[in-house]
Design a protein around this motif. Structure first.
Motif, mmCIF file in Angstrom:
data_model
loop_
_atom_site.group_PDB
_atom_site.id
_atom_site.type_symbol
_atom_site.label_atom_id
_atom_site.label_comp_id
_atom_site.label_asym_id
_atom_site.label_seq_id
_atom_site.Cartn_x
_atom_site.Cartn_y
_atom_site.Cartn_z
ATOM 1 N N GLU A 30 0.806 -1.215 0.000
ATOM 2 C CA GLU A 30 0.000 0.000 0.000
ATOM 3 C C GLU A 30 0.845 1.273 0.000
ATOM 4 O OE1 GLU A 30 -2.711 -0.109 3.247
ATOM 5 O OE2 GLU A 30 -3.728 -1.839 2.395
ATOM 6 N N VAL A 31 2.103 1.098 0.360
ATOM 7 C CA VAL A 31 2.975 2.270 0.415
ATOM 8 C C VAL A 31 3.070 2.899 -0.972
ATOM 9 C CG1 VAL A 31 5.356 2.997 0.768
ATOM 10 C CG2 VAL A 31 4.306 1.381 2.343
ATOM 11 N N PRO A 32 2.835 4.188 -1.044
ATOM 12 C CA PRO A 32 2.885 4.834 -2.363
ATOM 13 C C PRO A 32 4.277 4.736 -2.962
ATOM 14 C CG PRO A 32 2.774 6.457 -0.581
ATOM 15 C CD PRO A 32 2.576 5.124 0.048
ATOM 16 N N GLU A 33 4.315 4.779 -4.300
ATOM 17 C CA GLU A 33 5.622 4.715 -4.968
ATOM 18 C C GLU A 33 6.477 5.852 -4.457
ATOM 19 O OE1 GLU A 33 2.823 4.930 -7.254
ATOM 20 O OE2 GLU A 33 2.922 3.092 -8.443
ATOM 21 N N ASN A 34 5.805 6.945 -4.256
ATOM 22 C CA ASN A 34 6.473 8.089 -3.674
ATOM 23 C C ASN A 34 6.734 7.790 -2.195
ATOM 24 O OD1 ASN A 34 7.314 10.583 -2.885
ATOM 25 N ND2 ASN A 34 5.747 11.650 -4.080
ATOM 26 N N LEU A 35 7.962 7.850 -1.798
ATOM 27 C CA LEU A 35 8.296 7.452 -0.435
ATOM 28 C C LEU A 35 7.945 8.526 0.586
ATOM 29 C CD1 LEU A 35 11.709 5.665 -1.016
ATOM 30 C CD2 LEU A 35 9.461 4.646 -0.670
ATOM 31 N N TRP A 36 7.579 9.674 0.117
ATOM 32 C CA TRP A 36 7.252 10.773 1.015
ATOM 33 C C TRP A 36 5.794 11.148 0.843
ATOM 34 C CZ3 TRP A 36 10.909 12.762 4.355
ATOM 35 C CH2 TRP A 36 12.214 12.305 4.148
ATOM 36 N N SER A 37 5.112 11.434 1.937
ATOM 37 C CA SER A 37 3.776 11.990 1.773
ATOM 38 C C SER A 37 3.655 13.263 2.599
ATOM 39 C CB SER A 37 2.698 10.971 2.140
ATOM 40 O OG SER A 37 3.015 10.353 3.354
ATOM 41 N N LYS A 38 2.707 14.087 2.141
ATOM 42 C CA LYS A 38 2.586 15.411 2.729
ATOM 43 C C LYS A 38 1.422 15.395 3.708
ATOM 44 C CE LYS A 38 2.183 20.112 0.970
ATOM 45 N NZ LYS A 38 2.008 20.891 -0.265
ATOM 46 N N CYS A 39 1.634 15.925 4.885
ATOM 47 C CA CYS A 39 0.537 16.013 5.849
ATOM 48 C C CYS A 39 -0.483 17.025 5.330
ATOM 49 C CB CYS A 39 1.057 16.450 7.214
ATOM 50 S SG CYS A 39 -0.281 16.844 8.365
ATOM 51 N N PRO A 40 -1.734 16.620 5.189
ATOM 52 C CA PRO A 40 -2.729 17.548 4.638
ATOM 53 C C PRO A 40 -3.000 18.728 5.582
ATOM 54 C CG PRO A 40 -3.761 15.484 5.319
ATOM 55 C CD PRO A 40 -2.289 15.302 5.477
ATOM 56 N N GLU A 41 -2.598 18.592 6.825
ATOM 57 C CA GLU A 41 -2.893 19.639 7.801
ATOM 58 C C GLU A 41 -1.774 20.688 7.869
ATOM 59 O OE1 GLU A 41 -5.914 19.335 8.997
ATOM 60 O OE2 GLU A 41 -5.746 21.254 10.055
ATOM 61 N N GLU A 82 8.338 6.247 8.664
ATOM 62 C CA GLU A 82 8.143 7.002 9.891
ATOM 63 C C GLU A 82 6.643 7.205 10.148
ATOM 64 O OE1 GLU A 82 10.164 11.040 11.732
ATOM 65 O OE2 GLU A 82 10.132 10.733 9.571
ATOM 66 N N LEU A 83 5.935 7.512 9.078
ATOM 67 C CA LEU A 83 4.496 7.770 9.185
ATOM 68 C C LEU A 83 3.741 6.514 9.605
ATOM 69 C CD1 LEU A 83 2.202 9.822 8.781
ATOM 70 C CD2 LEU A 83 2.085 9.125 6.393
ATOM 71 N N SER A 84 4.065 5.372 8.971
ATOM 72 C CA SER A 84 3.320 4.169 9.326
ATOM 73 C C SER A 84 3.718 3.670 10.720
ATOM 74 C CB SER A 84 3.467 3.077 8.261
ATOM 75 O OG SER A 84 4.801 2.674 8.172
ATOM 76 N N GLU A 85 4.969 3.931 11.114
ATOM 77 C CA GLU A 85 5.357 3.564 12.481
ATOM 78 C C GLU A 85 4.595 4.399 13.500
ATOM 79 O OE1 GLU A 85 9.625 3.726 12.794
ATOM 80 O OE2 GLU A 85 9.759 1.810 11.726
ATOM 81 N N ASN A 86 4.242 5.591 13.119
ATOM 82 C CA ASN A 86 3.463 6.466 14.002
ATOM 83 C C ASN A 86 1.964 6.319 13.738
ATOM 84 O OD1 ASN A 86 3.723 8.276 16.179
ATOM 85 N ND2 ASN A 86 3.207 10.002 14.843
ATOM 86 N N LEU A 87 1.560 5.181 13.137
ATOM 87 C CA LEU A 87 0.156 4.858 12.877
ATOM 88 C C LEU A 87 -0.569 5.928 12.069
ATOM 89 C CD1 LEU A 87 -0.764 3.412 16.397
ATOM 90 C CD2 LEU A 87 0.133 2.186 14.428
ATOM 91 N N ASN A 88 0.106 6.435 11.052
ATOM 92 C CA ASN A 88 -0.469 7.459 10.176
ATOM 93 C C ASN A 88 -0.849 8.749 10.892
ATOM 94 O OD1 ASN A 88 -0.136 5.577 8.195
ATOM 95 N ND2 ASN A 88 -2.257 5.620 7.469
ATOM 96 N N VAL A 89 -0.148 9.034 11.965
ATOM 97 C CA VAL A 89 -0.352 10.313 12.639
ATOM 98 C C VAL A 89 0.863 11.183 12.309
ATOM 99 C CG1 VAL A 89 -0.615 11.483 14.866
ATOM 100 C CG2 VAL A 89 -1.626 9.211 14.514
ATOM 101 N N CYS A 90 0.611 12.406 11.879
ATOM 102 C CA CYS A 90 1.702 13.308 11.504
ATOM 103 C C CYS A 90 2.631 13.506 12.698
ATOM 104 C CB CYS A 90 1.151 14.649 11.035
ATOM 105 S SG CYS A 90 2.440 15.861 10.703
ATOM 106 N N THR A 91 3.938 13.329 12.452
ATOM 107 C CA THR A 91 4.894 13.443 13.556
ATOM 108 C C THR A 91 5.128 14.905 13.931
ATOM 109 O OG1 THR A 91 6.611 13.269 11.881
ATOM 110 C CG2 THR A 91 6.133 11.283 13.146
ATOM 111 N N ASN A 92 4.706 15.800 13.052
ATOM 112 C CA ASN A 92 4.896 17.220 13.333
ATOM 113 C C ASN A 92 3.688 17.826 14.066
ATOM 114 O OD1 ASN A 92 6.175 19.838 13.114
ATOM 115 N ND2 ASN A 92 4.591 20.267 11.571
ATOM 116 N N CYS A 93 2.459 17.601 13.520
ATOM 117 C CA CYS A 93 1.302 18.313 14.068
ATOM 118 C C CYS A 93 0.260 17.388 14.700
ATOM 119 C CB CYS A 93 0.643 19.166 12.994
ATOM 120 S SG CYS A 93 -0.270 18.215 11.773
ATOM 121 N N ASP A 94 0.543 16.095 14.752
ATOM 122 C CA ASP A 94 -0.391 15.131 15.351
ATOM 123 C C ASP A 94 -1.706 14.973 14.598
ATOM 124 O OD1 ASP A 94 1.052 13.985 17.345
ATOM 125 O OD2 ASP A 94 0.418 15.394 18.911
#
Lengths: 306, 320
Positions: free
Chosen positions: A20-31, A40-52
């Motif tokens: 399921e991981v996008p080909e793009n290894l980086w994703s942008k937090c919509p918030e 890092e994102l999936s280890e944090n259960l899809n919660v943004c590590t910057n803004c929660d």
């Protein structure tokens, strides 16, 4: 046979979620717009590590993170009749279903599983917002009934993660009838004196909120989740005024007495273990006492440990 | 004054002509128009029968919402005696969109609960057009509980566009109130019968209609969403309500086939709004029949059967 299904499936699952991981290894937090590395994102259960900001998480990924060692067994859900109304809008309903199945790799909008969390045997059900908006049709109704029946049979609590735009319009009145049907499921749990915990995730609206998602013994929500009966747009059109900041968000509902708790996703597992062990009159969980993946999984249909 | 619906325009013309002729004759005594007027009457009668013989789902929605249709209050006045309204949810307010209280039905004490839309501008505003707030559902929960404790059958009359989508309603827990009301319906050990008399609008209707027996008036509708709402979501065009009404299968006839309701109550030709007394009497007869069929059942049996009814619902699709 059992250890195979219990044991091999999680590996298949993890393969699946890897895909399921996008080909793009980086994703942008919509918030907040921060670029997040996928691992890092999936280890944090899809919660943004910057803004929660809590992003959507699939039922499978959630269960893998929830259950001890990522081990769980799917509970079979009785198949409902296909396309009961022969519904057609701009597309045929079966075509919309097929498209959703293809894009999610899942059969329907709810996954039910049994397993242990902090060595506490539970049944869990999770709704999949990416599958036709998580909408509640006959399958979702059947899934919740199957989950409750399984919980009663094994004398286990049920933890339900809700996420839905509401009822599935393509099943018309039969989707509406899932409100009383799922309420019967809640009644079965009540009668058996088993805890029913609802975790409301973004978004939970409409007929879903107005039935099983509001009937938990303990109501927990993820931060900032939209939880409502009528959506903000509908209300703004009706009353013709701007709604206050944060209206119908988890924290707002907590303030208005509609929830017990608002809990960060990464703290949820721990909190569920604590609450469930008390409600099931079990001794406190020992910190760090999480079984390794090779721990003996509970045999299917076995009596629960008292 | 009859309120004509859009599709009844040809009928309005004919009936208007007959009325004009008769008015002329009243002014002018030599004129004999009775023959012509009677012919127009017959034509109008035939047209009315034709129009209502096979109403499309969208037309049924319009008829179900007709302002002259008997509403909850009319049924309560016509069918029950000693009606004693009971008010309030004991928490916040009394919701006038929901009526309810003790009453006698054929001398038998019952609890009657229903949505009331109102009949003129003032009462429609008071009744909030039949759109209940959480207090309405909580009042109903309180009354159902009382009925359960004192062994009184519950009769619910459904007529709502849906639960009210307002700010206060949301803040005070609209979803929770609806969910608890449905739960209460499933948990009471007394007979519970419902009649959908007009609009059965989504969750707001289910909250009272989770019953042992559910009847619908011939031209009433019961749906998960309004055809306009469905059209704007799925067709992205709220003008596609005809198509949406068709697809949703919201008519009494389709719902009977799907096994969601138990019986259909015939309406007078031209709908309940053209024969209010006959419609009210027909609803009374069906309530009596439904209550009769449940007579003698023990509380536990009622609860068990009601659960089973809903668990089994929809298992056969349109072939049911």
């Amino acid at each position: 046979m059992n250890w195979i299904s219990n044991y091999v499936r999680p590996k298949i699952n993890s393969l699946f979620s890897r895909r399921e991981v996008p080909e793009n290894l980086w994703s942008k937090c919509p918030e907040c717009g921060t670029m997040l590395f996928h691992r890092e994102l999936s280890e944090n259960l899809n919660v943004c590590t910057n803004c929660d900001h809590h992003m959507a998480i699939t039922p499978r990924a959630r269960f893998t993170a929830l259950f001890d060692g990522g081990i769980f067994t799917e509970v079979k859900v009785p198949e409902p009749i296909a396309d009961p109304l022969h519904f057609r809008d701009q597309k045929k309903y079966p075509d919309r279903l097929k498209a959703a199945q293809k894009s999610t790799g899942e059969k329907e909008a709810m996954l039910v599983a049994e397993g242990e969390i902090g060595r506490t045997p539970i049944i869990a059900a999770a709704q999949d917002f990416s599958f036709m908006g998580g909408s509640m049709g006959m399958y979702v109704g059947n899934a919740i009934i199957a989950a409750a029946e399984r919980a009663v049979k094994l004398k286990r609590p049920l933890v339900l993660f809700s996420a839905a735009g509401g009822a599935r319009m393509q099943e018309g009145i039969l989707s509406l009838m899932q409100m009383p049907r799922t309420t019967v499921a809640v009644e079965l749990l009540r009668e058996a004196n088993l805890p029913y915990i609802v975790v409301l995730t973004h978004p939970t609206t409409g007929g879903v909120t107005a039935s099983y998602a509001m009937l938990g013994d303990v109501q927990i929500a993820e931060p900032n989740a939209l939880i409502c009966f009528a959506g903000p747009r509908v209300i703004e059109q009706t009353i013709r005024e701007k709604l206050p900041e944060g209206f119908q968000r988890a924290e707002y509902l907590l303030d208005h007495g509609m929830l017990d708790r608002v809990t960060h996703r990464t703290k949820l597992r721990e909190e569920l273990i604590t609450i469930l062990r008390m409600l099931m009159r079990k001794p406190p969980a020992v910190a760090g006492d999480l079984p390794a993946p090779k721990a003996k999984p509970a045999a299917e249909g076995a009596a629960p440990k008292a | 004054m009859t309120t004509y619906l859009e599709f009844e325009k040809p009928l309005a013309e004919i009936e208007g002509k007959a009325e004009e002729l008769r008015a002329l004759a009243r002014k002018n005594e030599e004129m004999d128009v009775e023959k012509e007027a009677a012919a127009l009457d017959r034509k109008a009668e035939q047209l009315l029968a034709d129009l209502y013989k096979d109403l499309s789902p969208w037309r049924k929605c319009q008829v179900a919402r007709h302002p002259d249709r008997p509403h909850c209050k009319d049924y309560i006045e016509g069918l029950f005696t000693e009606y004693t309204p009971l008010a309030g949810d004991r928490n916040f307010a009394d919701d006038h969109a929901v009526m309810g209280g003790l009453a006698r039905f054929n001398d038998m004490p019952v609890m009657v609960i229903g949505h009331e839309k109102g009949h003129d501008t003032a009462s429609r505003i008071t009744r909030n057009f039949g759109m209940a707030r959480p207090e309405g559902y909580r009042k109903a929960i309180r009354l159902m509980d009382m009925a359960h404790r004192f062994g009184l059958p519950v009769v619910t009359l459904i007529d709502t566009p849906g639960a009210y989508p307002g700010k206060g309603a949301e803040e005070r827990g609209q979803s929770e109130a609806i969910a608890r009301s449905t739960q209460k319906c499933l948990g009471i050990g007394v007979p519970l019968v419902s009649v959908i008399i007009g609009e059965g609008g989504s969750g707001g209707a289910v909250a009272f209609a989770t019953a042992d027996r559910i009847a619908m008036l011939e031209h009433s509708v019961y749906s998960v969403i309004s055809p306009e709402g469905c059209a704007s979501i799925l067709w992205k065009d709220s003008e596609k309500m005809r198509e949406a009404a068709e697809a949703l299968r919201l008519t009494a006839q389709d719902l009977k086939k799907l096994g969601v309701i138990d019986s259909i109550i015939k309406e007078p030709v031209g709908g309940a709004q053209r024969g209010r007394e006959a419609a009210i009497a027909a609803v009374g007869a069906e309530i009596a029949a439904m209550l009769d069929a449940l007579k003698g059942k023990k509380p536990a049996e009622l609860i068990k059967d009601r659960r089973r009814k809903f668990l089994d619902m929809g298992s056969k699709g349109l072939a049911a």
